[in-house]
Design a protein around this motif. Structure first.
Motif, PDB file in Angstrom:
ATOM      1  N   ILE A  56     -37.006 -27.371  15.837  1.00 24.97           N
ATOM      2  CA  ILE A  56     -37.973 -28.175  16.573  1.00 24.97           C
ATOM      3  C   ILE A  56     -39.019 -27.275  17.224  1.00 24.97           C
ATOM      4  O   ILE A  56     -38.677 -26.328  17.932  1.00 24.97           O
ATOM      5  N   GLU A  96     -41.383 -26.929  20.008  1.00 26.21           N
ATOM      6  CA  GLU A  96     -41.606 -27.544  21.318  1.00 26.21           C
ATOM      7  C   GLU A  96     -43.086 -27.733  21.641  1.00 26.21           C
ATOM      8  O   GLU A  96     -43.465 -28.670  22.352  1.00 26.21           O
ATOM      9  N   CYS A 149     -44.061 -30.987  20.075  1.00 25.71           N
ATOM     10  CA  CYS A 149     -43.292 -32.143  20.538  1.00 25.71           C
ATOM     11  C   CYS A 149     -44.008 -32.837  21.706  1.00 25.71           C
ATOM     12  O   CYS A 149     -44.398 -32.192  22.676  1.00 25.71           O
ATOM     13  N   LYS A 152     -38.890 -32.613  26.342  1.00 28.17           N
ATOM     14  CA  LYS A 152     -39.017 -32.075  24.992  1.00 28.17           C
ATOM     15  C   LYS A 152     -37.728 -32.299  24.208  1.00 28.17           C
ATOM     16  O   LYS A 152     -36.632 -32.255  24.779  1.00 28.17           O
ATOM     17  N   CYS A 179     -40.884 -38.413  13.346  1.00 30.17           N
ATOM     18  CA  CYS A 179     -41.633 -37.562  14.271  1.00 30.17           C
ATOM     19  C   CYS A 179     -43.134 -37.715  14.033  1.00 30.17           C
ATOM     20  O   CYS A 179     -43.641 -37.386  12.954  1.00 30.17           O
ATOM     21  N   ALA A 233     -43.294 -32.073  14.533  1.00 26.89           N
ATOM     22  CA  ALA A 233     -42.656 -30.993  15.305  1.00 26.89           C
ATOM     23  C   ALA A 233     -41.303 -30.579  14.741  1.00 26.89           C
ATOM     24  O   ALA A 233     -40.742 -29.577  15.172  1.00 26.89           O
TER      25      ALA A 233
END
Length: 242
Positions: free
Chosen positions: A8, A10, A13, A34, A53, A57
Motif C-alpha cells: 500500500i 500511503e 491513499c 491511512k 481502490c 494506492a
C-alpha cells in the motif's frame, strides 16, 4: 518465503476505507486515516482490494513475507464477530417507534411555542439510530423512507432534522471509524426484508464519507431492488454541495 502480497502506497491513499470492506480476511485496517496491512499472515495475496481502490494506492508484489495463515485469519474474524455481537447487547439498542403527529391541536400549540422561542421540533421517529445497534428486522423499517447519514452531517448542517429527517427512519454511522463491511451486511438485510419506499444518503464532502454511499448502492444491487435513491453531500462549512 517469497510470495505475492499486498503493498500500500500511503501517499496515494485517501483513507476512503473501501479496501477494508473488500478484504474478507480483515488484513487491512485504517490507521491514522491511512490503509495499513496489519499482518502479512492475514493477506492471501489474491488482491480483492485492488479494484475498489480509487487512487491506485494498492498493488500486488512478490516479496519476502510470512506465509498466509488461514487459522490466524479465522481466529481474527471470530474475535471481530464477538465484538460486534457484544456491541448489540447494549440496553440502548431496544427498538422503539416514536410517534410524531403534527396535525392535532396540541402539536399546533407546541409548534407555535417553538416558533416563539426560535427552537425546532425533533423529527426522530425511531430508536436506536446508530447502525451498529439497529436490528435490521425492526418493525419501523416496514413501508418506510430511510435516511442514512454520516455521523458528522448533523453537526455540520444546522437544519438536519427539518430538511432531512422529517418523515424518515434515520440511520447514522461513520464509514471511516466503524466496520463498513458490517454496515453493508446490515443495510442489505434491511433492504431484503422490508418494503423500503426510498433511500436518502447524506454524507460529508470528505473522501472517507464516500464509503457509506458505495455500500448502500452495492446492497441495492445485491438485493436486486433498485429503490428511489437520493444522495446529498454536505460541505465542511455546513452547506449543501452542488
Amino acid at each position: 518465503m517469497i510470495r505475492k502480497i499486498v503493498k500500500i502506497n500511503e501517499e496515494k491513499c485517501n483513507g476512503c476505507g473501501l479496501c477494508v470492506n473488500a478484504c474478507i480476511e480483515g488484513a487491512i485496517e485504517l490507521v491514522n486515516g491511512k490503509a495499513k496491512l496489519v499482518s502479512e499472515e492475514y493477506c492471501d495475496g489474491l488482491g480483492n482490494c485492488l479494484p475498489v481502490c480509487p487512487t491506485g494506492a494498492i498493488e500486488i508484489v512478490e516479496a519476502e513475507a510470512k506465509p498466509f495463515n488461514e487459522k490466524a485469519v479465522e481466529e481474527r474474524l471470530e474475535q471481530k464477530k464477538q465484538r460486534e455481537q457484544f456491541s448489540c447487547m447494549c440496553p440502548g439498542s431496544q427498538e422503539k417507534i416514536i410517534e410524531r403527529n403534527n396535525t392535532d391541536t396540541a402539536s399546533e400549540e407546541k409548534n407555535q411555542k417553538v416558533k416563539e422561542t426560535k427552537e425546532e421540533l425533533s423529527e426522530l421517529v425511531n430508536w436506536p439510530v446508530q447502525l451498529n445497534l439497529i436490528n435490521p428486522y425492526a418493525k419501523f423499517f416496514d413501508n418506510s423512507h430511510i435516511l442514512i447519514a454520516a455521523d458528522c452531517v448533523a453537526y455540520a448542517y444546522a437544519s438536519f432534522h427539518r430538511d432531512f429527517m422529517k418523515g424518515k427512519v434515520t440511520i447514522i454511522g461513520c464509514p471511516k471509524l466503524d466496520n463498513i463491511e458490517y454496515y453493508y451486511e446490515k443495510i442489505l438485510e434491511i433492504i431484503q426484508n422490508h418494503n423500503i419506499k426510498s433511500i436518502t444518503v447524506v454524507k460529508m464532502e470528505v473522501p472517507c464519507c464516500n464509503g457509506i454511499a458505495s455500500i448502500v448502492k452495492k446492497a441495492m444491487l445485491q438485493a436486486q431492488k433498485i429503490l428511489p435513491y437520493q444522495e446529498v453531500t454536505i460541505t465542511t462549512d455546513g452547506g449543501i454541495k452542488e
